[in-house]
Design a protein around this motif. Structure first.
Motif, PDB file in Angstrom:
ATOM      1  N   ARG A 180       0.859  -1.721  -0.041  1.00  0.00           N
ATOM      2  CA  ARG A 180      -0.038   0.048   0.456  1.00  0.00           C
ATOM      3  C   ARG A 180       0.860   1.300  -0.123  1.00  0.00           C
ATOM      4  O   ARG A 180       0.758   2.246  -0.546  1.00  0.00           O
ATOM      5  CB  ARG A 180      -0.761   0.312   1.330  1.00  0.00           C
ATOM      6  CG  ARG A 180      -1.840   1.573   0.910  1.00  0.00           C
ATOM      7  CD  ARG A 180      -1.166   2.224   2.376  1.00  0.00           C
ATOM      8  NE  ARG A 180      -0.612   1.737   3.151  1.00  0.00           N
ATOM      9  CZ  ARG A 180      -0.891   1.557   5.012  1.00  0.00           C
ATOM     10  NH1 ARG A 180      -2.247   1.969   4.836  1.00  0.00           N
ATOM     11  NH2 ARG A 180      -0.346   1.878   5.431  1.00  0.00           N
ATOM     12  N   ASP A 181       1.480   0.943   0.661  1.00  0.00           N
ATOM     13  CA  ASP A 181       2.746   1.959   0.858  1.00  0.00           C
ATOM     14  C   ASP A 181       3.447   2.420  -0.417  1.00  0.00           C
ATOM     15  O   ASP A 181       4.378   4.452  -0.283  1.00  0.00           O
ATOM     16  CB  ASP A 181       3.656   2.164   2.188  1.00  0.00           C
ATOM     17  CG  ASP A 181       2.807   2.374   3.329  1.00  0.00           C
ATOM     18  OD1 ASP A 181       1.861   2.768   3.614  1.00  0.00           O
ATOM     19  OD2 ASP A 181       3.354   1.980   4.618  1.00  0.00           O
ATOM     20  N   LEU A 182       3.940   1.259  -1.351  1.00  0.00           N
ATOM     21  CA  LEU A 182       4.190   1.905  -2.985  1.00  0.00           C
ATOM     22  C   LEU A 182       2.882   2.122  -3.496  1.00  0.00           C
ATOM     23  O   LEU A 182       3.948   1.903  -4.878  1.00  0.00           O
ATOM     24  CB  LEU A 182       4.500   0.435  -3.236  1.00  0.00           C
ATOM     25  CG  LEU A 182       6.482  -0.311  -1.912  1.00  0.00           C
ATOM     26  CD1 LEU A 182       6.656  -1.079  -2.673  1.00  0.00           C
ATOM     27  CD2 LEU A 182       7.303   0.934  -2.058  1.00  0.00           C
ATOM     28  N   GLY A 183       1.890   2.428  -3.029  1.00  0.00           N
ATOM     29  CA  GLY A 183       0.889   3.100  -4.314  1.00  0.00           C
ATOM     30  C   GLY A 183      -0.110   2.278  -4.784  1.00  0.00           C
ATOM     31  O   GLY A 183      -0.531   2.754  -5.795  1.00  0.00           O
ATOM     32  N   LEU A 184      -0.616   0.817  -4.122  1.00  0.00           N
ATOM     33  CA  LEU A 184      -0.907  -0.140  -5.222  1.00  0.00           C
ATOM     34  C   LEU A 184      -2.746  -0.386  -4.229  1.00  0.00           C
ATOM     35  O   LEU A 184      -2.340   0.062  -2.770  1.00  0.00           O
ATOM     36  CB  LEU A 184      -0.333  -1.619  -4.742  1.00  0.00           C
ATOM     37  CG  LEU A 184       0.947  -1.527  -5.662  1.00  0.00           C
ATOM     38  CD1 LEU A 184       1.745  -2.811  -5.462  1.00  0.00           C
ATOM     39  CD2 LEU A 184       0.635  -1.114  -7.151  1.00  0.00           C
TER      40      LEU A 184
END
Length: 218
Positions: A70-74
């Motif tokens: 999630r923190d990687l933008g997914l």
């Protein structure tokens, strides 16, 4: 959804029993594993390059990798066999979605996902069951979707069972897993082998793969 197999029931029960200790042990694990983070980052960038859509971490445990993705933008959610693990994940990351389920019988439509991560979660699957896991990954991935697999590598030996701290697991030759993935309709993008760090027993394997343009017909 099919009834859980004896292996699924045993694996879920084993992880239920140690879930709290396991969650505490792995909570900050990604912080000290730069090569592992690099593979997760490569997965996230590959998924984003193919367009928007949901991603599933299958065998998510207490949710720390799901949160990292999630923190990687997914747009990511997690699935795990263990109800206790899913409860801990929901408690730790209430803003994310976590579900109880089996990665070889997902309650998802064909082609629903842009990406799948199986991060050291197929390790408990008996070797004869692995083709079914790859077939299910392929079924739920959209054409061109991305699969990232993390596992214990066998270091030149055949597929080998070992005494994992939770329940029996298997080490795999990376070429054998890549071959099963090809048979299920995946093309390899890249791979990474990491030697064991202090306190680890075995080499770690990682495969990054892309689903083909057509779903295989059952």
């Amino acid at each position: 959804m099919n009834a859980p197999s004896p292996n699924h029931r045993a694996t879920a029960a084993a992880y239920d029993a140690i879930a709290v200790r396991y969650a505490a042990l792995v909570r900050d694990e990604c912080d000290s594993l730069p090569l592992d983070r690099a593979m997760l980052a490569a997965f996230a960038e590959t998924v984003r390059s193919t367009g928007p859509g949901p991603v599933a971490e299958l065998g998510c445990g207490p949710g720390r990798v799901t949160a990292h993705l999630r923190d990687l933008g997914l747009d990511v959610f997690g699935v795990d066999l263990s109800p206790v693990m899913v409860g801990l994940a929901r408690e730790a990351y209430p803003e994310l979605r976590f579900e109880v389920g089996s990665m070889d019988a997902l309650d998802l439509a064909d082609g629903r996902l842009r990406g799948v991560v199986s991060w050291y979660s197929v390790i408990h699957a008996p070797p004869q069951d692995m083709p079914a896991y790859f077939a299910e990954f392929r079924r739920v991935l959209a054409p061109g979707g991305t699969l990232l697999l993390g596992f214990f590598e066998s270091e030149g030996e055949p597929t080998t069972p070992f005494d994992h701290k939770v329940t029996t697991a298997f080490r795999w030759p990376i070429d054998d897993l890549a071959g099963l993935a090809r048979e299920a309709g995946f093309t390899e993008i890249g791979r990474m082998l990491r030697e064991p760090r202090e306190g680890e027993r075995f080499r770690r394997g990682h495969l990054l793969m892309r689903a083909g343009s057509e779903h295989p017909r059952g």
